[in-house]
Motif scaffolding. Structure first.
Motif, PDB file in Angstrom:
ATOM      1  N   ILE A  73     -26.888  46.305  11.189  1.00 57.56           N
ATOM      2  CA  ILE A  73     -26.667  47.009   9.919  1.00 57.56           C
ATOM      3  C   ILE A  73     -27.715  48.102   9.714  1.00 57.56           C
ATOM      4  O   ILE A  73     -27.383  49.248   9.397  1.00 57.56           O
ATOM      5  CB  ILE A  73     -26.676  46.031   8.731  1.00 57.56           C
ATOM      6  CG1 ILE A  73     -25.425  45.158   8.757  1.00 57.56           C
ATOM      7  CG2 ILE A  73     -26.770  46.775   7.402  1.00 57.56           C
ATOM      8  CD1 ILE A  73     -25.436  44.033   7.734  1.00 57.56           C
ATOM      9  N   VAL A  74     -28.974  47.764   9.897  1.00 57.91           N
ATOM     10  CA  VAL A  74     -30.046  48.729   9.663  1.00 57.91           C
ATOM     11  C   VAL A  74     -29.927  49.919  10.610  1.00 57.91           C
ATOM     12  O   VAL A  74     -30.063  51.077  10.209  1.00 57.91           O
ATOM     13  CB  VAL A  74     -31.429  48.048   9.766  1.00 57.91           C
ATOM     14  CG1 VAL A  74     -32.547  49.070   9.791  1.00 57.91           C
ATOM     15  CG2 VAL A  74     -31.619  47.080   8.609  1.00 57.91           C
ATOM     16  N   ARG A 116     -35.058  49.728   3.793  1.00 59.89           N
ATOM     17  CA  ARG A 116     -34.283  50.958   4.024  1.00 59.89           C
ATOM     18  C   ARG A 116     -34.320  51.318   5.506  1.00 59.89           C
ATOM     19  O   ARG A 116     -35.351  51.204   6.160  1.00 59.89           O
ATOM     20  CB  ARG A 116     -34.876  52.117   3.220  1.00 59.89           C
ATOM     21  CG  ARG A 116     -34.775  51.910   1.740  1.00 59.89           C
ATOM     22  CD  ARG A 116     -33.477  52.443   1.252  1.00 59.89           C
ATOM     23  NE  ARG A 116     -33.356  52.147  -0.175  1.00 59.89           N
ATOM     24  CZ  ARG A 116     -32.216  52.161  -0.809  1.00 59.89           C
ATOM     25  NH1 ARG A 116     -31.125  52.438  -0.174  1.00 59.89           N
ATOM     26  NH2 ARG A 116     -32.160  51.894  -2.078  1.00 59.89           N
ATOM     27  N   PRO A 117     -33.170  51.757   6.033  1.00 62.93           N
ATOM     28  CA  PRO A 117     -33.151  52.192   7.427  1.00 62.93           C
ATOM     29  C   PRO A 117     -33.822  53.548   7.569  1.00 62.93           C
ATOM     30  O   PRO A 117     -33.919  54.292   6.603  1.00 62.93           O
ATOM     31  CB  PRO A 117     -31.668  52.295   7.753  1.00 62.93           C
ATOM     32  CG  PRO A 117     -31.011  52.535   6.439  1.00 62.93           C
ATOM     33  CD  PRO A 117     -31.877  51.843   5.402  1.00 62.93           C
ATOM     34  N   GLY A 120     -34.243  56.184  14.058  1.00 62.12           N
ATOM     35  CA  GLY A 120     -35.094  55.849  15.193  1.00 62.12           C
ATOM     36  C   GLY A 120     -36.101  54.771  14.887  1.00 62.12           C
ATOM     37  O   GLY A 120     -36.907  54.409  15.731  1.00 62.12           O
ATOM     38  N   GLY A 121     -36.061  54.208  13.677  1.00 65.59           N
ATOM     39  CA  GLY A 121     -37.043  53.180  13.302  1.00 65.59           C
ATOM     40  C   GLY A 121     -36.755  51.853  13.957  1.00 65.59           C
ATOM     41  O   GLY A 121     -35.621  51.546  14.316  1.00 65.59           O
ATOM     42  N   GLU A 122     -37.764  51.069  14.117  1.00 61.38           N
ATOM     43  CA  GLU A 122     -37.608  49.741  14.687  1.00 61.38           C
ATOM     44  C   GLU A 122     -37.358  48.738  13.583  1.00 61.38           C
ATOM     45  O   GLU A 122     -37.861  48.882  12.485  1.00 61.38           O
ATOM     46  CB  GLU A 122     -38.868  49.344  15.466  1.00 61.38           C
ATOM     47  CG  GLU A 122     -39.082  50.200  16.696  1.00 61.38           C
ATOM     48  CD  GLU A 122     -37.933  50.153  17.688  1.00 61.38           C
ATOM     49  OE1 GLU A 122     -37.411  49.044  17.942  1.00 61.38           O
ATOM     50  OE2 GLU A 122     -37.544  51.194  18.189  1.00 61.38           O
ATOM     51  N   VAL A 123     -36.609  47.737  13.900  1.00 64.24           N
ATOM     52  CA  VAL A 123     -36.340  46.669  12.947  1.00 64.24           C
ATOM     53  C   VAL A 123     -37.083  45.435  13.379  1.00 64.24           C
ATOM     54  O   VAL A 123     -37.151  45.121  14.524  1.00 64.24           O
ATOM     55  CB  VAL A 123     -34.834  46.376  12.882  1.00 64.24           C
ATOM     56  CG1 VAL A 123     -34.562  45.216  11.949  1.00 64.24           C
ATOM     57  CG2 VAL A 123     -34.094  47.604  12.441  1.00 64.24           C
TER      58      VAL A 123
END
Length: 123
Positions: A73-74, A116-117, A120-123
């Motif tokens: 989802i993110v 919040r997404p 290119g961010g890591e989850v």
């Protein structure tokens, strides 16, 4: 029972060549960084001939594995956030089945209560 994330953008004018190339770059970057080979990811429909004014449309079926669903989802919402920022003059609709996903001008798309997404961010 499967749950899907749906996203679409509508406007009176079709995508320019530059915009279409940008949409493809966002989709390619998403695919290249997606962590799961066996899960559905950002999926953009080829043609929206039955939806006049639709410039982007797509959906992603959520995984059944609860350990993966938040990551999917993110990441997908991060990509849809990038697409919306690239096409700001379109009318956007993003929803998880019948739950609307809110837009935040500063942070982008995210479900209430989730981080919040970010592109290119890591989850």
């Amino acid at each position: 029972m499967s749950v899907s994330l749906y996203y679409r953008a509508d406007r009176a004018t079709p995508l320019t060549e530059a915009e279409a190339a940008l949409v493809q770059r966002v989709a390619a970057a998403h695919t290249a960084s997606f962590p799961y080979e066996d899960e559905e990811r950002l999926y953009l429909y080829e043609s929206e001939d039955d939806a006049p004014g639709r410039i982007v449309g797509g959906s992603t079926k959520m995984p059944f594995d609860p350990d993966r669903v938040v990551t999917v989802i993110v990441r997908v919402l991060g990509s849809v956030t990038e697409l919306r920022r690239a096409l700001p003059d379109a009318r956007w609709s993003v929803h998880l089945d019948d739950l609307d996903v809110p837009w935040d001008e500063a942070a982008g798309y995210a479900l209430p209560g989730m981080d919040r997404p970010w592109p290119g961010g890591e989850v």
